[in-house]
Write a protein that holds these residues in place. Structure first.
Motif, PDB file in Angstrom:
ATOM      1  N   VAL A  50       0.567  12.853  -9.063  1.00 19.20           N
ATOM      2  CA  VAL A  50       0.475  14.305  -8.854  1.00 19.20           C
ATOM      3  C   VAL A  50       1.698  15.041  -9.381  1.00 19.20           C
ATOM      4  O   VAL A  50       1.587  16.007 -10.143  1.00 19.20           O
ATOM      5  CB  VAL A  50       0.255  14.630  -7.364  1.00 19.20           C
ATOM      6  N   LYS A  51       2.892  14.607  -8.976  1.00 20.56           N
ATOM      7  CA  LYS A  51       4.106  15.323  -9.370  1.00 20.56           C
ATOM      8  C   LYS A  51       4.333  15.270 -10.882  1.00 20.56           C
ATOM      9  O   LYS A  51       5.006  16.151 -11.433  1.00 20.56           O
ATOM     10  CB  LYS A  51       5.323  14.752  -8.633  1.00 20.56           C
ATOM     11  N   ALA A  52       3.779  14.248 -11.539  1.00 17.62           N
ATOM     12  CA  ALA A  52       3.931  14.128 -12.993  1.00 17.62           C
ATOM     13  C   ALA A  52       2.748  14.725 -13.745  1.00 17.62           C
ATOM     14  O   ALA A  52       2.678  14.627 -14.976  1.00 17.62           O
ATOM     15  CB  ALA A  52       4.103  12.651 -13.379  1.00 17.62           C
ATOM     16  N   GLY A  53       1.813  15.330 -13.014  1.00 20.45           N
ATOM     17  CA  GLY A  53       0.663  15.942 -13.664  1.00 20.45           C
ATOM     18  C   GLY A  53      -0.394  14.950 -14.120  1.00 20.45           C
ATOM     19  O   GLY A  53      -1.241  15.285 -14.942  1.00 20.45           O
ATOM     20  N   ARG A  54      -0.371  13.738 -13.555  1.00 21.07           N
ATOM     21  CA  ARG A  54      -1.341  12.699 -13.935  1.00 21.07           C
ATOM     22  C   ARG A  54      -2.290  12.466 -12.760  1.00 21.07           C
ATOM     23  O   ARG A  54      -2.185  11.484 -12.027  1.00 21.07           O
ATOM     24  CB  ARG A  54      -0.611  11.422 -14.333  1.00 21.07           C
ATOM     25  N   LEU A  55      -3.233  13.372 -12.585  1.00 24.64           N
ATOM     26  CA  LEU A  55      -4.109  13.319 -11.420  1.00 24.64           C
ATOM     27  C   LEU A  55      -5.047  12.116 -11.438  1.00 24.64           C
ATOM     28  O   LEU A  55      -5.438  11.616 -10.383  1.00 24.64           O
ATOM     29  CB  LEU A  55      -4.916  14.616 -11.325  1.00 24.64           C
ATOM     30  N   GLU A  56      -5.412  11.650 -12.624  1.00 26.74           N
ATOM     31  CA  GLU A  56      -6.282  10.475 -12.699  1.00 26.74           C
ATOM     32  C   GLU A  56      -5.584   9.260 -12.093  1.00 26.74           C
ATOM     33  O   GLU A  56      -6.194   8.480 -11.337  1.00 26.74           O
ATOM     34  CB  GLU A  56      -6.680  10.191 -14.141  1.00 26.74           C
ATOM     35  N   LEU A  57      -4.297   9.079 -12.421  1.00 25.97           N
ATOM     36  CA  LEU A  57      -3.527   7.982 -11.844  1.00 25.97           C
ATOM     37  C   LEU A  57      -3.430   8.151 -10.328  1.00 25.97           C
ATOM     38  O   LEU A  57      -3.568   7.190  -9.567  1.00 25.97           O
ATOM     39  CB  LEU A  57      -2.125   7.945 -12.452  1.00 25.97           C
ATOM     40  N   ALA A  58      -3.190   9.384  -9.881  1.00 24.66           N
ATOM     41  CA  ALA A  58      -3.081   9.649  -8.446  1.00 24.66           C
ATOM     42  C   ALA A  58      -4.376   9.275  -7.735  1.00 24.66           C
ATOM     43  O   ALA A  58      -4.354   8.606  -6.688  1.00 24.66           O
ATOM     44  CB  ALA A  58      -2.738  11.111  -8.214  1.00 24.66           C
ATOM     45  N   CYS A  96       1.241  13.983   3.147  1.00 22.44           N
ATOM     46  CA  CYS A  96       2.088  14.386   2.018  1.00 22.44           C
ATOM     47  C   CYS A  96       1.292  15.425   1.259  1.00 22.44           C
ATOM     48  O   CYS A  96       0.105  15.208   0.973  1.00 22.44           O
ATOM     49  CB  CYS A  96       2.432  13.202   1.112  1.00 22.44           C
ATOM     50  N   THR A  97       1.889  16.548   0.946  1.00 20.26           N
ATOM     51  CA  THR A  97       1.132  17.652   0.366  1.00 20.26           C
ATOM     52  C   THR A  97       0.535  17.328  -1.000  1.00 20.26           C
ATOM     53  O   THR A  97      -0.374  18.029  -1.455  1.00 20.26           O
ATOM     54  CB  THR A  97       2.017  18.909   0.239  1.00 20.26           C
ATOM     55  N   GLU A  98       1.032  16.272  -1.657  1.00 22.16           N
ATOM     56  CA  GLU A  98       0.451  15.890  -2.944  1.00 22.16           C
ATOM     57  C   GLU A  98      -0.862  15.124  -2.775  1.00 22.16           C
ATOM     58  O   GLU A  98      -1.735  15.180  -3.652  1.00 22.16           O
ATOM     59  CB  GLU A  98       1.434  15.038  -3.748  1.00 22.16           C
ATOM     60  N   ILE A  99      -1.030  14.399  -1.686  1.00 20.75           N
ATOM     61  CA  ILE A  99      -2.225  13.565  -1.513  1.00 20.75           C
ATOM     62  C   ILE A  99      -3.512  14.391  -1.479  1.00 20.75           C
ATOM     63  O   ILE A  99      -4.496  14.032  -2.143  1.00 20.75           O
ATOM     64  CB  ILE A  99      -2.085  12.670  -0.264  1.00 20.75           C
ATOM     65  N   PRO A 100      -3.568  15.523  -0.745  1.00 19.03           N
ATOM     66  CA  PRO A 100      -4.808  16.310  -0.743  1.00 19.03           C
ATOM     67  C   PRO A 100      -5.146  16.952  -2.092  1.00 19.03           C
ATOM     68  O   PRO A 100      -6.256  17.458  -2.266  1.00 19.03           O
ATOM     69  CB  PRO A 100      -4.531  17.391   0.317  1.00 19.03           C
ATOM     70  N   LEU A 101      -4.215  16.933  -3.028  1.00 17.57           N
ATOM     71  CA  LEU A 101      -4.501  17.486  -4.351  1.00 17.57           C
ATOM     72  C   LEU A 101      -5.294  16.510  -5.212  1.00 17.57           C
ATOM     73  O   LEU A 101      -5.787  16.882  -6.281  1.00 17.57           O
ATOM     74  CB  LEU A 101      -3.191  17.855  -5.054  1.00 17.57           C
ATOM     75  N   GLU A 158       0.825  -1.205   0.000  1.00 24.19           N
ATOM     76  CA  GLU A 158       0.000   0.000   0.000  1.00 24.19           C
ATOM     77  C   GLU A 158       0.863   1.260   0.000  1.00 24.19           C
ATOM     78  O   GLU A 158       0.523   2.254  -0.630  1.00 24.19           O
ATOM     79  CB  GLU A 158      -0.935  -0.030   1.208  1.00 24.19           C
ATOM     80  N   ARG A 159       1.987   1.204   0.678  1.00 23.92           N
ATOM     81  CA  ARG A 159       2.915   2.345   0.655  1.00 23.92           C
ATOM     82  C   ARG A 159       3.458   2.558  -0.754  1.00 23.92           C
ATOM     83  O   ARG A 159       3.624   3.702  -1.206  1.00 23.92           O
ATOM     84  CB  ARG A 159       4.074   2.100   1.619  1.00 23.92           C
ATOM     85  N   GLU A 160       3.739   1.474  -1.442  1.00 23.99           N
ATOM     86  CA  GLU A 160       4.236   1.578  -2.812  1.00 23.99           C
ATOM     87  C   GLU A 160       3.195   2.244  -3.705  1.00 23.99           C
ATOM     88  O   GLU A 160       3.528   3.072  -4.570  1.00 23.99           O
ATOM     89  CB  GLU A 160       4.600   0.192  -3.343  1.00 23.99           C
ATOM     90  N   ALA A 161       1.926   1.893  -3.502  1.00 29.73           N
ATOM     91  CA  ALA A 161       0.852   2.502  -4.290  1.00 29.73           C
ATOM     92  C   ALA A 161       0.742   3.997  -3.994  1.00 29.73           C
ATOM     93  O   ALA A 161       0.512   4.811  -4.897  1.00 29.73           O
ATOM     94  CB  ALA A 161      -0.473   1.801  -3.994  1.00 29.73           C
ATOM     95  N   LEU A 162       0.929   4.367  -2.736  1.00 33.55           N
ATOM     96  CA  LEU A 162       0.903   5.785  -2.379  1.00 33.55           C
ATOM     97  C   LEU A 162       2.038   6.537  -3.074  1.00 33.55           C
ATOM     98  O   LEU A 162       1.840   7.639  -3.592  1.00 33.55           O
ATOM     99  CB  LEU A 162       1.028   5.943  -0.862  1.00 33.55           C
ATOM    100  N   MET A 163       3.217   5.937  -3.076  1.00 37.71           N
ATOM    101  CA  MET A 163       4.362   6.585  -3.724  1.00 37.71           C
ATOM    102  C   MET A 163       4.128   6.737  -5.223  1.00 37.71           C
ATOM    103  O   MET A 163       4.504   7.750  -5.822  1.00 37.71           O
ATOM    104  CB  MET A 163       5.634   5.785  -3.453  1.00 37.71           C
ATOM    105  N   GLU A 164       3.490   5.751  -5.846  1.00 38.70           N
ATOM    106  CA  GLU A 164       3.164   5.869  -7.264  1.00 38.70           C
ATOM    107  C   GLU A 164       2.193   7.018  -7.491  1.00 38.70           C
ATOM    108  O   GLU A 164       2.334   7.793  -8.451  1.00 38.70           O
ATOM    109  CB  GLU A 164       2.554   4.559  -7.765  1.00 38.70           C
ATOM    110  N   GLY A 165       1.205   7.136  -6.615  1.00 37.73           N
ATOM    111  CA  GLY A 165       0.246   8.217  -6.748  1.00 37.73           C
ATOM    112  C   GLY A 165       0.890   9.587  -6.574  1.00 37.73           C
ATOM    113  O   GLY A 165       0.534  10.543  -7.250  1.00 37.73           O
ATOM    114  N   ILE A 166       1.868   9.654  -5.676  1.00 38.59           N
ATOM    115  CA  ILE A 166       2.542  10.920  -5.399  1.00 38.59           C
ATOM    116  C   ILE A 166       3.476  11.305  -6.543  1.00 38.59           C
ATOM    117  O   ILE A 166       3.416  12.429  -7.065  1.00 38.59           O
ATOM    118  CB  ILE A 166       3.326  10.827  -4.072  1.00 38.59           C
TER     119      ILE A 166
END
Length: 236
Positions: A163-171, A195-200, A151-159
């Motif tokens: 988000v950081k790659a501009g792919r909000l659907e994947l996030a 993580c500040t990317e998660i609330p985005l 689950e942590r790995e999935a969170l890192m992928e989402g981040i």
């Protein structure tokens, strides 16, 4: 912090200022907002720096940014990046004339004031490894529920890939999958989006509207606003 998260923190801060003004019966006007600045400079990846000591380190860049804010007259500084708090104590020692807020401690105090006894932690691998929130929660006698390795790995992928790659659907897909499993496993415990990317992305997941989401950046923004208006605990 990521640039998008930095801009979002300004939004949270202005919203927190409006809350302070309303709570104390002050009309909301442009002139009612405190003087404030955003220092947004490229610094080395915080999670990578914690995982690999040979990787570029962010301390110098963060210290330079805080120094510039101090030079402008800042008395209190909030670093919205959760993982960056691995260097919070070092930065505070280097800048003794400014109060450097601690996002995990502010969040733990907020949860305790809300009578929360246990919460789930969604964060970067770096934040997990340095036990930033685990230690803060323990000090306030709050249980800290952690996701599994997968689950942590999935969170890192989402981040990072999301988000950081501009792919909000994947996030949204990754965050929703983790949130769903945690909710099924632990029930209606608050989910701390550390993580500040998660609330985005997470709040825009349909089923997440039924979850108790806690945004540490929002908590931090309110703490910063209260200090800007001199509304420290005991003085309100």
């Amino acid at each position: 912090m990521g640039p998008a998260a930095g801009l979002d923190f300004v939004r949270l801060f202005l919203s927190a200022c409006e809350r302070c003004l309303r709570e104390h019966g002050t009309p909301i006007a442009d002139q009612a907002f405190p003087e404030h600045w955003l220092a947004q400079i490229p610094v080395a990846d915080r999670s990578l720096a914690l995982l690999d000591p040979n990787a570029p380190q962010p301390l110098e860049g963060m210290s330079r940014a805080i120094g510039r804010l101090v030079g402008l007259g800042a008395r209190t500084v909030a670093v919205a990046c959760n993982t960056a708090h691995a260097w919070q104590a070092t930065l505070q020692r280097a800048q003794p004339d400014v109060e450097l807020l601690h996002i995990a401690k502010e969040t733990a105090a907020h949860l305790r004031a809300s009578d929360v006894n246990s919460a789930m932690l969604l964060a970067t691998e770096g934040t997990y490894r340095m036990a930033l929130y685990q230690q803060a929660f323990e000090a306030y006698e709050i249980g800290c529920v952690l996701p599994s390795v997968r689950e942590r790995e999935a969170l890192m992928e989402g981040i990072y890939d999301g988000v950081k790659a501009g792919r909000l659907e994947l996030a949204r897909e990754r965050f929703a999958a983790v949130g769903r499993v945690l909710h099924e496993r632990h029930g209606d415990l608050p989910m701390v989006m550390a993580c500040t990317e998660i609330p985005l992305a997470m709040p825009f997941v349909d089923e997440a509207r039924q979850w108790m989401l806690v945004d540490p950046a929002e908590v931090l923004a309110l703490a910063l606003a209260r200090r800007a208006y001199g509304l420290l605990e005991g003085n309100e």
